[in-house]
Design a protein around this motif. Structure first.
Motif, PDB file in Angstrom:
ATOM      1  N   GLY A 167      -0.140  -6.467   1.884  1.00 20.94           N
ATOM      2  CA  GLY A 167      -1.416  -6.217   2.542  1.00 20.94           C
ATOM      3  C   GLY A 167      -2.092  -4.972   2.049  1.00 20.94           C
ATOM      4  O   GLY A 167      -1.531  -4.270   1.203  1.00 20.94           O
ATOM      5  N   PRO A 168      -3.279  -4.604   2.555  1.00 26.75           N
ATOM      6  CA  PRO A 168      -4.024  -5.291   3.600  1.00 26.75           C
ATOM      7  C   PRO A 168      -4.573  -6.638   3.124  1.00 26.75           C
ATOM      8  O   PRO A 168      -5.181  -6.730   2.073  1.00 26.75           O
ATOM      9  CB  PRO A 168      -5.192  -4.347   3.901  1.00 26.75           C
ATOM     10  CG  PRO A 168      -4.831  -3.065   3.261  1.00 26.75           C
ATOM     11  CD  PRO A 168      -3.927  -3.367   2.132  1.00 26.75           C
ATOM     12  N   ALA A 189       4.907   3.240   3.140  1.00 26.05           N
ATOM     13  CA  ALA A 189       4.408   4.351   2.316  1.00 26.05           C
ATOM     14  C   ALA A 189       4.352   3.934   0.852  1.00 26.05           C
ATOM     15  O   ALA A 189       3.407   4.257   0.135  1.00 26.05           O
ATOM     16  CB  ALA A 189       5.309   5.579   2.487  1.00 26.05           C
ATOM     17  N   ASN A 190       5.349   3.175   0.421  1.00 31.77           N
ATOM     18  CA  ASN A 190       5.413   2.704  -0.955  1.00 31.77           C
ATOM     19  C   ASN A 190       4.273   1.745  -1.265  1.00 31.77           C
ATOM     20  O   ASN A 190       3.840   1.633  -2.413  1.00 31.77           O
ATOM     21  CB  ASN A 190       6.771   2.021  -1.180  1.00 31.77           C
ATOM     22  CG  ASN A 190       6.982   1.592  -2.606  1.00 31.77           C
ATOM     23  OD1 ASN A 190       7.175   0.427  -2.898  1.00 31.77           O
ATOM     24  ND2 ASN A 190       6.918   2.540  -3.519  1.00 31.77           N
ATOM     25  N   ALA A 191       3.777   1.035  -0.227  1.00 35.71           N
ATOM     26  CA  ALA A 191       2.692   0.080  -0.418  1.00 35.71           C
ATOM     27  C   ALA A 191       1.347   0.771  -0.479  1.00 35.71           C
ATOM     28  O   ALA A 191       0.333   0.126  -0.701  1.00 35.71           O
ATOM     29  CB  ALA A 191       2.695  -0.935   0.725  1.00 35.71           C
ATOM     30  N   GLY A 192       1.310   2.074  -0.234  1.00 38.94           N
ATOM     31  CA  GLY A 192       0.037   2.768  -0.283  1.00 38.94           C
ATOM     32  C   GLY A 192      -0.773   2.614   0.985  1.00 38.94           C
ATOM     33  O   GLY A 192      -1.988   2.811   0.980  1.00 38.94           O
ATOM     34  N   ILE A 193      -0.130   2.222   2.074  1.00 37.77           N
ATOM     35  CA  ILE A 193      -0.820   2.124   3.366  1.00 37.77           C
ATOM     36  C   ILE A 193      -0.905   3.534   3.929  1.00 37.77           C
ATOM     37  O   ILE A 193       0.091   4.251   3.935  1.00 37.77           O
ATOM     38  CB  ILE A 193      -0.013   1.239   4.342  1.00 37.77           C
ATOM     39  CG1 ILE A 193       0.374  -0.073   3.693  1.00 37.77           C
ATOM     40  CG2 ILE A 193      -0.752   1.033   5.636  1.00 37.77           C
ATOM     41  CD1 ILE A 193      -0.704  -1.091   3.655  1.00 37.77           C
ATOM     42  N   GLU A 194      -2.091   3.911   4.420  1.00 33.83           N
ATOM     43  CA  GLU A 194      -2.234   5.273   4.945  1.00 33.83           C
ATOM     44  C   GLU A 194      -1.510   5.408   6.268  1.00 33.83           C
ATOM     45  O   GLU A 194      -1.668   4.605   7.173  1.00 33.83           O
ATOM     46  CB  GLU A 194      -3.712   5.610   5.113  1.00 33.83           C
ATOM     47  CG  GLU A 194      -4.398   5.854   3.799  1.00 33.83           C
ATOM     48  CD  GLU A 194      -5.636   6.728   3.934  1.00 33.83           C
ATOM     49  OE1 GLU A 194      -5.609   7.728   4.667  1.00 33.83           O
ATOM     50  OE2 GLU A 194      -6.641   6.387   3.298  1.00 33.83           O
ATOM     51  N   MET A 195      -0.682   6.449   6.357  1.00 28.93           N
ATOM     52  CA  MET A 195       0.102   6.676   7.570  1.00 28.93           C
ATOM     53  C   MET A 195      -0.009   8.137   7.980  1.00 28.93           C
ATOM     54  O   MET A 195      -0.156   9.014   7.138  1.00 28.93           O
ATOM     55  CB  MET A 195       1.581   6.384   7.306  1.00 28.93           C
ATOM     56  CG  MET A 195       1.852   4.970   6.892  1.00 28.93           C
ATOM     57  SD  MET A 195       3.503   4.789   6.252  1.00 28.93           S
ATOM     58  CE  MET A 195       4.440   4.824   7.739  1.00 28.93           C
ATOM     59  N   ALA A 199       6.056  -7.633  -4.013  1.00 35.16           N
ATOM     60  CA  ALA A 199       5.457  -7.130  -2.784  1.00 35.16           C
ATOM     61  C   ALA A 199       4.616  -5.909  -3.101  1.00 35.16           C
ATOM     62  O   ALA A 199       4.836  -5.223  -4.090  1.00 35.16           O
ATOM     63  CB  ALA A 199       6.545  -6.762  -1.779  1.00 35.16           C
ATOM     64  N   ARG A 200       3.668  -5.594  -2.211  1.00 29.99           N
ATOM     65  CA  ARG A 200       2.840  -4.410  -2.410  1.00 29.99           C
ATOM     66  C   ARG A 200       3.702  -3.164  -2.309  1.00 29.99           C
ATOM     67  O   ARG A 200       3.548  -2.211  -3.063  1.00 29.99           O
ATOM     68  CB  ARG A 200       1.739  -4.369  -1.339  1.00 29.99           C
ATOM     69  CG  ARG A 200       0.769  -3.247  -1.522  1.00 29.99           C
ATOM     70  CD  ARG A 200      -0.164  -3.538  -2.614  1.00 29.99           C
ATOM     71  NE  ARG A 200      -1.201  -4.436  -2.185  1.00 29.99           N
ATOM     72  CZ  ARG A 200      -2.497  -4.164  -2.250  1.00 29.99           C
ATOM     73  NH1 ARG A 200      -2.905  -3.034  -2.748  1.00 29.99           N
ATOM     74  NH2 ARG A 200      -3.373  -5.044  -1.842  1.00 29.99           N
ATOM     75  N   SER A 215      -1.760  11.607   4.019  1.00 28.51           N
ATOM     76  CA  SER A 215      -1.468  10.345   4.700  1.00 28.51           C
ATOM     77  C   SER A 215      -1.107   9.251   3.710  1.00 28.51           C
ATOM     78  O   SER A 215      -0.936   8.103   4.086  1.00 28.51           O
ATOM     79  CB  SER A 215      -2.653   9.904   5.564  1.00 28.51           C
ATOM     80  OG  SER A 215      -3.738   9.540   4.763  1.00 28.51           O
ATOM     81  N   VAL A 219       7.047   7.203  -6.451  1.00 26.27           N
ATOM     82  CA  VAL A 219       5.743   7.598  -7.005  1.00 26.27           C
ATOM     83  C   VAL A 219       5.935   8.128  -8.422  1.00 26.27           C
ATOM     84  O   VAL A 219       5.186   7.789  -9.345  1.00 26.27           O
ATOM     85  CB  VAL A 219       5.076   8.671  -6.119  1.00 26.27           C
ATOM     86  CG1 VAL A 219       3.803   9.175  -6.754  1.00 26.27           C
ATOM     87  CG2 VAL A 219       4.779   8.119  -4.751  1.00 26.27           C
ATOM     88  N   ASN A 271      -5.736   0.712  -1.820  1.00 30.60           N
ATOM     89  CA  ASN A 271      -5.868  -0.437  -0.929  1.00 30.60           C
ATOM     90  C   ASN A 271      -7.254  -0.433  -0.333  1.00 30.60           C
ATOM     91  O   ASN A 271      -7.517   0.242   0.643  1.00 30.60           O
ATOM     92  CB  ASN A 271      -4.833  -0.374   0.186  1.00 30.60           C
ATOM     93  CG  ASN A 271      -3.458  -0.696  -0.337  1.00 30.60           C
ATOM     94  OD1 ASN A 271      -3.303  -1.444  -1.270  1.00 30.60           O
ATOM     95  ND2 ASN A 271      -2.459  -0.107   0.287  1.00 30.60           N
ATOM     96  N   VAL A 297      10.523   8.211  -1.248  1.00 30.76           N
ATOM     97  CA  VAL A 297       9.116   7.873  -1.467  1.00 30.76           C
ATOM     98  C   VAL A 297       8.594   8.595  -2.697  1.00 30.76           C
ATOM     99  O   VAL A 297       7.931   8.008  -3.558  1.00 30.76           O
ATOM    100  CB  VAL A 297       8.269   8.225  -0.229  1.00 30.76           C
ATOM    101  CG1 VAL A 297       6.810   7.986  -0.495  1.00 30.76           C
ATOM    102  CG2 VAL A 297       8.706   7.427   0.962  1.00 30.76           C
TER     103      VAL A 297
END
Lengths: 273, 180
Positions: A77-78, A167-173, A58-59, B36, A263, B62, A259
């Protein structure tokens, strides 16, 4: 509605023997005395084990254990949106919540039932405010949550797990989301109920019984979603909600550490190879 | 090199001042800069003396194709009106899963860049309306790799036949030779 027509079920009037195990009277006594079975105080939360980056394909991924409640989450994703109807210039977040068939006292179905679909929607509502969807237009992020063992508060644990996985997938939050739930009885509020303490509509139908689950973004100090069941007095609901918020704030460092550790691990493994 | 500072989404990095500018992976709020992304902190010194604050993740970030991005694609279908392709990488970053794209006939010939939108529900809309964009690698009908001879023609080394392609003038900065 897709039903399972391939599996052979037993005769229609057979039932699970575990129904005979649980004694309703002792259950109520636990809650009325104000003392909990595992010796915790009413406002005490169970110890947490949280680790990110456990599913290699998984990402992003995360695994959480709160005593006996075990939940894992995978984020992909994305990715490209394949369905034509769901076109949007903003990104999309889809959540799928599933109890593993062996996770609860009564065996679950392979396909999502109404309760799981409900939890999926609630999970999505709670995670959407935290994710920066404008950063992936025309794409979607999929969150898959699997509960391996359900000992109460599965939604709260899933929320925490899913935000660490994102957060682990690198999705901006904008911030991480911490989940916490409380069980409300006519006299007391119990934080982080176990499965035997948890509110069940068919058993606890006296007035004043209920539960509340909320997701908090601690750095922004905003509640991303709140859901409650049952019929409760306003004062106790208020008290339960405030206590949940406090607990979430206390749990925030655990998430940050998990998290950050992932990293670090990735950094050191990249230097070695 | 000192150990880099690890950041977590929602972590406050520093105060938003004249000398600081927020870059990728950060957002400003209430006069402070917050992270972020889960990654490590990078500060760049600009020529103006301003420092650009970014949070970088370890592996490929990403990326999603955006307007004005230069992408590398593989053509999958050819049609008199348009051709369908798979977007393989955006800039230098290869994508894990390909996105669908579409190149319309009129967007190959035009030398002016129209205002192209991000595309519709099916796919992204692409254009090769610049000198440096176009076909990079092609195979002839005989199966050999075509060699470019002009901006619109390519020659097959085996059959000596010429085929029409809009040839790309690839910028040296985008070329990475294998083995170096």
């Amino acid at each position: 509605m897709p039903t399972d027509s391939r599996r052979i079920n037993g005769p229609e009037d057979s039932f699970d023997p575990s129904v005979l195990l649980v004694d309703k009277k002792t259950r109520e006594k636990i809650l009325r005395d104000g003392k909990r079975k595992d010796g915790r105080k009413p406002e005490q939360v169970r110890p947490i084990f949280l680790k990110a980056g456990i599913i290699s394909q998984a990402r992003g991924s995360a695994y959480i254990e709160q005593n006996e409640t075990k939940v894992m989450c995978a984020v992909y994703g994305p990715r490209e949106v394949t369905k034509k109807e769901e076109f949007s210039m903003k990104g999309q977040l889809t959540c799928e919540f599933k109890f593993a068939t062996f996770s609860c006292r009564v065996r679950r179905q392979y396909q999502q039932d109404n309760e799981e679909r409900d939890y999926s929607c609630q999970l999505q509502d709670a995670l959407e405010p935290a994710v920066r969807m404008d950063k992936f237009p025309k794409a979607q992020v999929n969150v898959y949550v699997t509960v391996l063992q359900n000992d109460g508060s599965p939604l709260a644990a899933s929320l925490t797990c899913a935000s660490v996985a994102l957060a682990n997938a690198g999705i901006e939050m904008y911030d991480l989301v911490v989940g916490c739930s409380a069980r409300i009885t006519p006299s007391e509020v119990f934080i982080d109920p176990t499965e035997s303490e948890d509110y069940k509509a068919e058993n606890d139908n006296e007035a004043g019984n209920g539960s509340v689950t909320l997701g908090l973004m601690p750095s922004l100090n905003q509640v991303s979603a709140i859901t409650s069941k049952g019929e409760v007095e306003f004062e106790l609901l208020n008290k339960g909600t405030k206590q949940c918020v406090d607990v979430c704030q206390k749990l925030y460092p655990v998430l940050q550490q998990a998290v950050a550790k992932a990293v670090e691990d990735r950094l050191s493994s990249d230097h070695v190879t | 090199m000192a150990a880099p500072t690890i950041c977590v989404p929602g972590q406050r990095i520093c105060r938003l001042e004249e000398t600081c500018k927020q870059g990728n992976g950060t957002y400003p709020r209430n006069g402070y800069i917050y992270s972020s992304l889960a990654g490590y902190l990078h500060t760049f010194e600009d020529e103006d003396g301003k420092s650009l604050i970014e949070v970088k993740t370890q592996e490929e970030q990403n990326v999603v194709p955006s307007v004005d991005a230069i992408v590398t694609t593989r053509i999958t279908n050819v049609n008199p009106r348009f051709c369908k392709c798979l977007i393989l990488s955006v800039g230098k970053i290869p994508l894990r899963e390909p996105f669908r794209g579409q190149i319309r006939k009129e967007d190959v010939r035009a030398t002016e860049k129209d205002k192209l939108s991000l595309g519709d529900a099916h796919s992204y809309i692409l254009s090769t309306a610049e000198n440096e964009l176009g076909v990079v690698i092609a195979t002839s009908e005989a199966g050999a790799t075509l060699e470019p001879i002009s901006w619109c023609k390519m020659k097959c080394p085996k059959t000596m036949a010429e085929e029409f392609r809009k040839v790309a003038k690839v910028q040296p900065k985008y070329v990475q030779y294998a083995g170096t």
